[in-house]
Design an enzyme around this catalytic site. Structure first.
Site, PDB file in Angstrom:
ATOM      1  N   TYR A  54       0.853  -1.195   0.000  1.00 38.78           N
ATOM      2  CA  TYR A  54       0.000   0.000   0.000  1.00 38.78           C
ATOM      3  C   TYR A  54       0.885   1.240   0.000  1.00 38.78           C
ATOM      4  O   TYR A  54       1.952   1.270   0.615  1.00 38.78           O
ATOM      5  CB  TYR A  54      -0.919   0.003   1.217  1.00 38.78           C
ATOM      6  CG  TYR A  54      -1.932  -1.129   1.198  1.00 38.78           C
ATOM      7  CD1 TYR A  54      -2.933  -1.186   0.238  1.00 38.78           C
ATOM      8  CD2 TYR A  54      -1.883  -2.145   2.154  1.00 38.78           C
ATOM      9  CE1 TYR A  54      -3.864  -2.224   0.222  1.00 38.78           C
ATOM     10  CE2 TYR A  54      -2.809  -3.189   2.146  1.00 38.78           C
ATOM     11  CZ  TYR A  54      -3.789  -3.218   1.183  1.00 38.78           C
ATOM     12  OH  TYR A  54      -4.702  -4.240   1.171  1.00 38.78           O
TER      13      TYR A  54
ATOM     14  N   PHE B  60      -1.672  -7.561   1.031  1.00 36.12           N
ATOM     15  CA  PHE B  60      -3.086  -7.291   1.307  1.00 36.12           C
ATOM     16  C   PHE B  60      -3.347  -6.808   2.734  1.00 36.12           C
ATOM     17  O   PHE B  60      -4.463  -6.395   3.056  1.00 36.12           O
ATOM     18  CB  PHE B  60      -3.967  -8.515   1.006  1.00 36.12           C
ATOM     19  CG  PHE B  60      -4.030  -8.866  -0.452  1.00 36.12           C
ATOM     20  CD1 PHE B  60      -4.799  -8.117  -1.329  1.00 36.12           C
ATOM     21  CD2 PHE B  60      -3.302  -9.934  -0.955  1.00 36.12           C
ATOM     22  CE1 PHE B  60      -4.851  -8.441  -2.689  1.00 36.12           C
ATOM     23  CE2 PHE B  60      -3.343 -10.265  -2.304  1.00 36.12           C
ATOM     24  CZ  PHE B  60      -4.122  -9.509  -3.175  1.00 36.12           C
TER      25      PHE B  60
ATOM     26  N   HIS C 215      -8.516 -10.886  -9.492  1.00 38.52           N
ATOM     27  CA  HIS C 215      -8.046 -10.122  -8.340  1.00 38.52           C
ATOM     28  C   HIS C 215      -9.247  -9.688  -7.498  1.00 38.52           C
ATOM     29  O   HIS C 215     -10.329  -9.409  -8.037  1.00 38.52           O
ATOM     30  CB  HIS C 215      -7.266  -8.896  -8.825  1.00 38.52           C
ATOM     31  CG  HIS C 215      -6.471  -8.221  -7.763  1.00 38.52           C
ATOM     32  ND1 HIS C 215      -7.031  -7.288  -6.915  1.00 38.52           N
ATOM     33  CD2 HIS C 215      -5.170  -8.341  -7.409  1.00 38.52           C
ATOM     34  CE1 HIS C 215      -6.089  -6.857  -6.087  1.00 38.52           C
ATOM     35  NE2 HIS C 215      -4.957  -7.474  -6.355  1.00 38.52           N
TER      36      HIS C 215
END
Length: 260
Positions: A93, A104, A220
C-alpha cells in the site's frame, strides 16, 4: 540484527515514529527467519540485488517517501518450513502507516482497503453459505493479517517497496527476482502447499510452481474485477478449498477469521 535496538518498533514490527516509512537501505535491520537466509542473502549479493539497493538508496537520498519500513516482514513471520499457503500480492500500500510487509494486510488501526474487504466478504460468504455477507469491516477490529502469517500463510508482494502515492513505482527494479526465487524455494520444499493466484499479475508466476501443489486461480479481489468473468473472485471458494486440501494432507486448517 543488533542495530535493531536503536529503533522503536510497535506490535507490527514497524518503526512507530516514521509512519511506516523506509529510512535507509539496510537489510541488517530487517529481521527474517533463518530458513529464508540462503535465498535472501544470495539475492542481496547478486548484481540484481546490488542494483536494487542502489536504486532505493538513491531515491531515499532524493527525498522519496518509501514504504514499508520492513520490506521483508513476511519472511520474519512465516518460516519456510511452516509455509502452508502462499498468497501473492503486487505492490505494498502506498499511503502512510498502511503497509507493513504483508500482502493485502494493513497495520492495526487502518481502514480496511477495498480488496481486503472483498477477501473478508468471501471468507464470510463461505463460512455462512448464505450468499454475500454484509460488509464485515464493521465487525472486524483490524485489517492486519499477521494471524494468518503466523499460521503459515506467506503473504508475499512481488514488489516489496513503493513510493508514497505512486503504485508500481518500484516495479522492475529487482524485487521480482527475489520474489521468483522465494516462490521457487517454497515449491521445492518437501511439503506440498496451496498457492492462491489472484489476477493476471499473480497468475504469471504459475510457471515457477513445480511439484504436487494445489494452485487456485481467480480474478483479483479488487472491486474492479472481483465479480467479473472468467473467474470471479467472489464465490471462488478458495479458503474452503485450501483448508480441505490441507486437512487431506495431514495439516491443520487455517483459521481465516483470525484476522479480526
Amino acid at each position: 540484527m543488533s542495530n535493531q535496538a536503536n529503533f522503536a518498533f510497535d506490535d507490527a514490527g514497524l518503526q512507530s515514529t516514521n509512519l511506516g516509512r523506509l529510512t535507509a537501505w539496510n537489510p541488517a535491520l530487517w529481521p527474517i527467519d533463518p530458513s529464508w537466509a540462503p535465498v535472501v542473502d544470495g539475492f542481496l549479493a547478486s548484481p540484481t540485488g546490488q542494483k536494487l539497493a542502489q536504486f532505493v538508496a538513491q531515491r531515499l537520498a532524493e527525498g522519496a517517501v518509501i514504504y514499508p519500513s520492513h520490506p521483508l516482514r513476511a519472511l520474519e513471520l512465516t518460516p519456510l518450513p511452516s509455509v502452508k499457503v502462499v498468497i501473492l500480492g503486487q505492490d505494498p500500500y502506498h499511503g502512510p502507516n498502511q503497509a507493513h510487509g504483508l500482502a493485502f494486510s494493513v497495520r492495526h488501526g487502518n481502514r480496511i482497503p477495498p480488496s481486503l474487504r472483498n477477501i473478508f466478504k468471501e471468507i464470510d460468504r463461505a463460512a455462512t453459505e448464505a450468499g454475500p455477507a454484509s460488509d464485515p469491516s464493521s465487525g472486524r477490529r483490524s485489517g492486519s493479517l499477521e494471524a494468518w502469517a503466523q499460521q503459515g500463510v506467506l503473504l508475499l508482494n512481488t514488489c516489496m517497496t513503493v513510493e508514497d502515492g505512486a503504485p508500481g513505482s518500484h516495479a522492475k527494479q529487482g524485487w521480482e527476482a527475489l520474489t521468483d526465487a522465494l516462490i521457487q524455494a517454497v515449491a521445492a520444499a518437501a511439503e506440498p502447499v496451496v498457492f492462491m493466484l489472484w489476477g493476471a499479475h499473480a497468475q504469471a508466476k504459475r510457471e515457477l510452481i513445480k511439484g504436487e501443489h494445489l494452485v487456485l486461480t481467480a480474478n483479483h479481489p479488487s472491486p474492479l474485477s472481483a465479480n467479473r468473468p472468467p473467474q470471479p473472485f467472489m464465490g471462488c471458494g478458495h479458503f474452503v478449498a485450501a483448508n480441505a486440501w490441507l486437512q487431506a494432507h495431514g495439516h491443520q486448517a487455517i483459521k481465516w477469521s483470525g484476522a479480526a
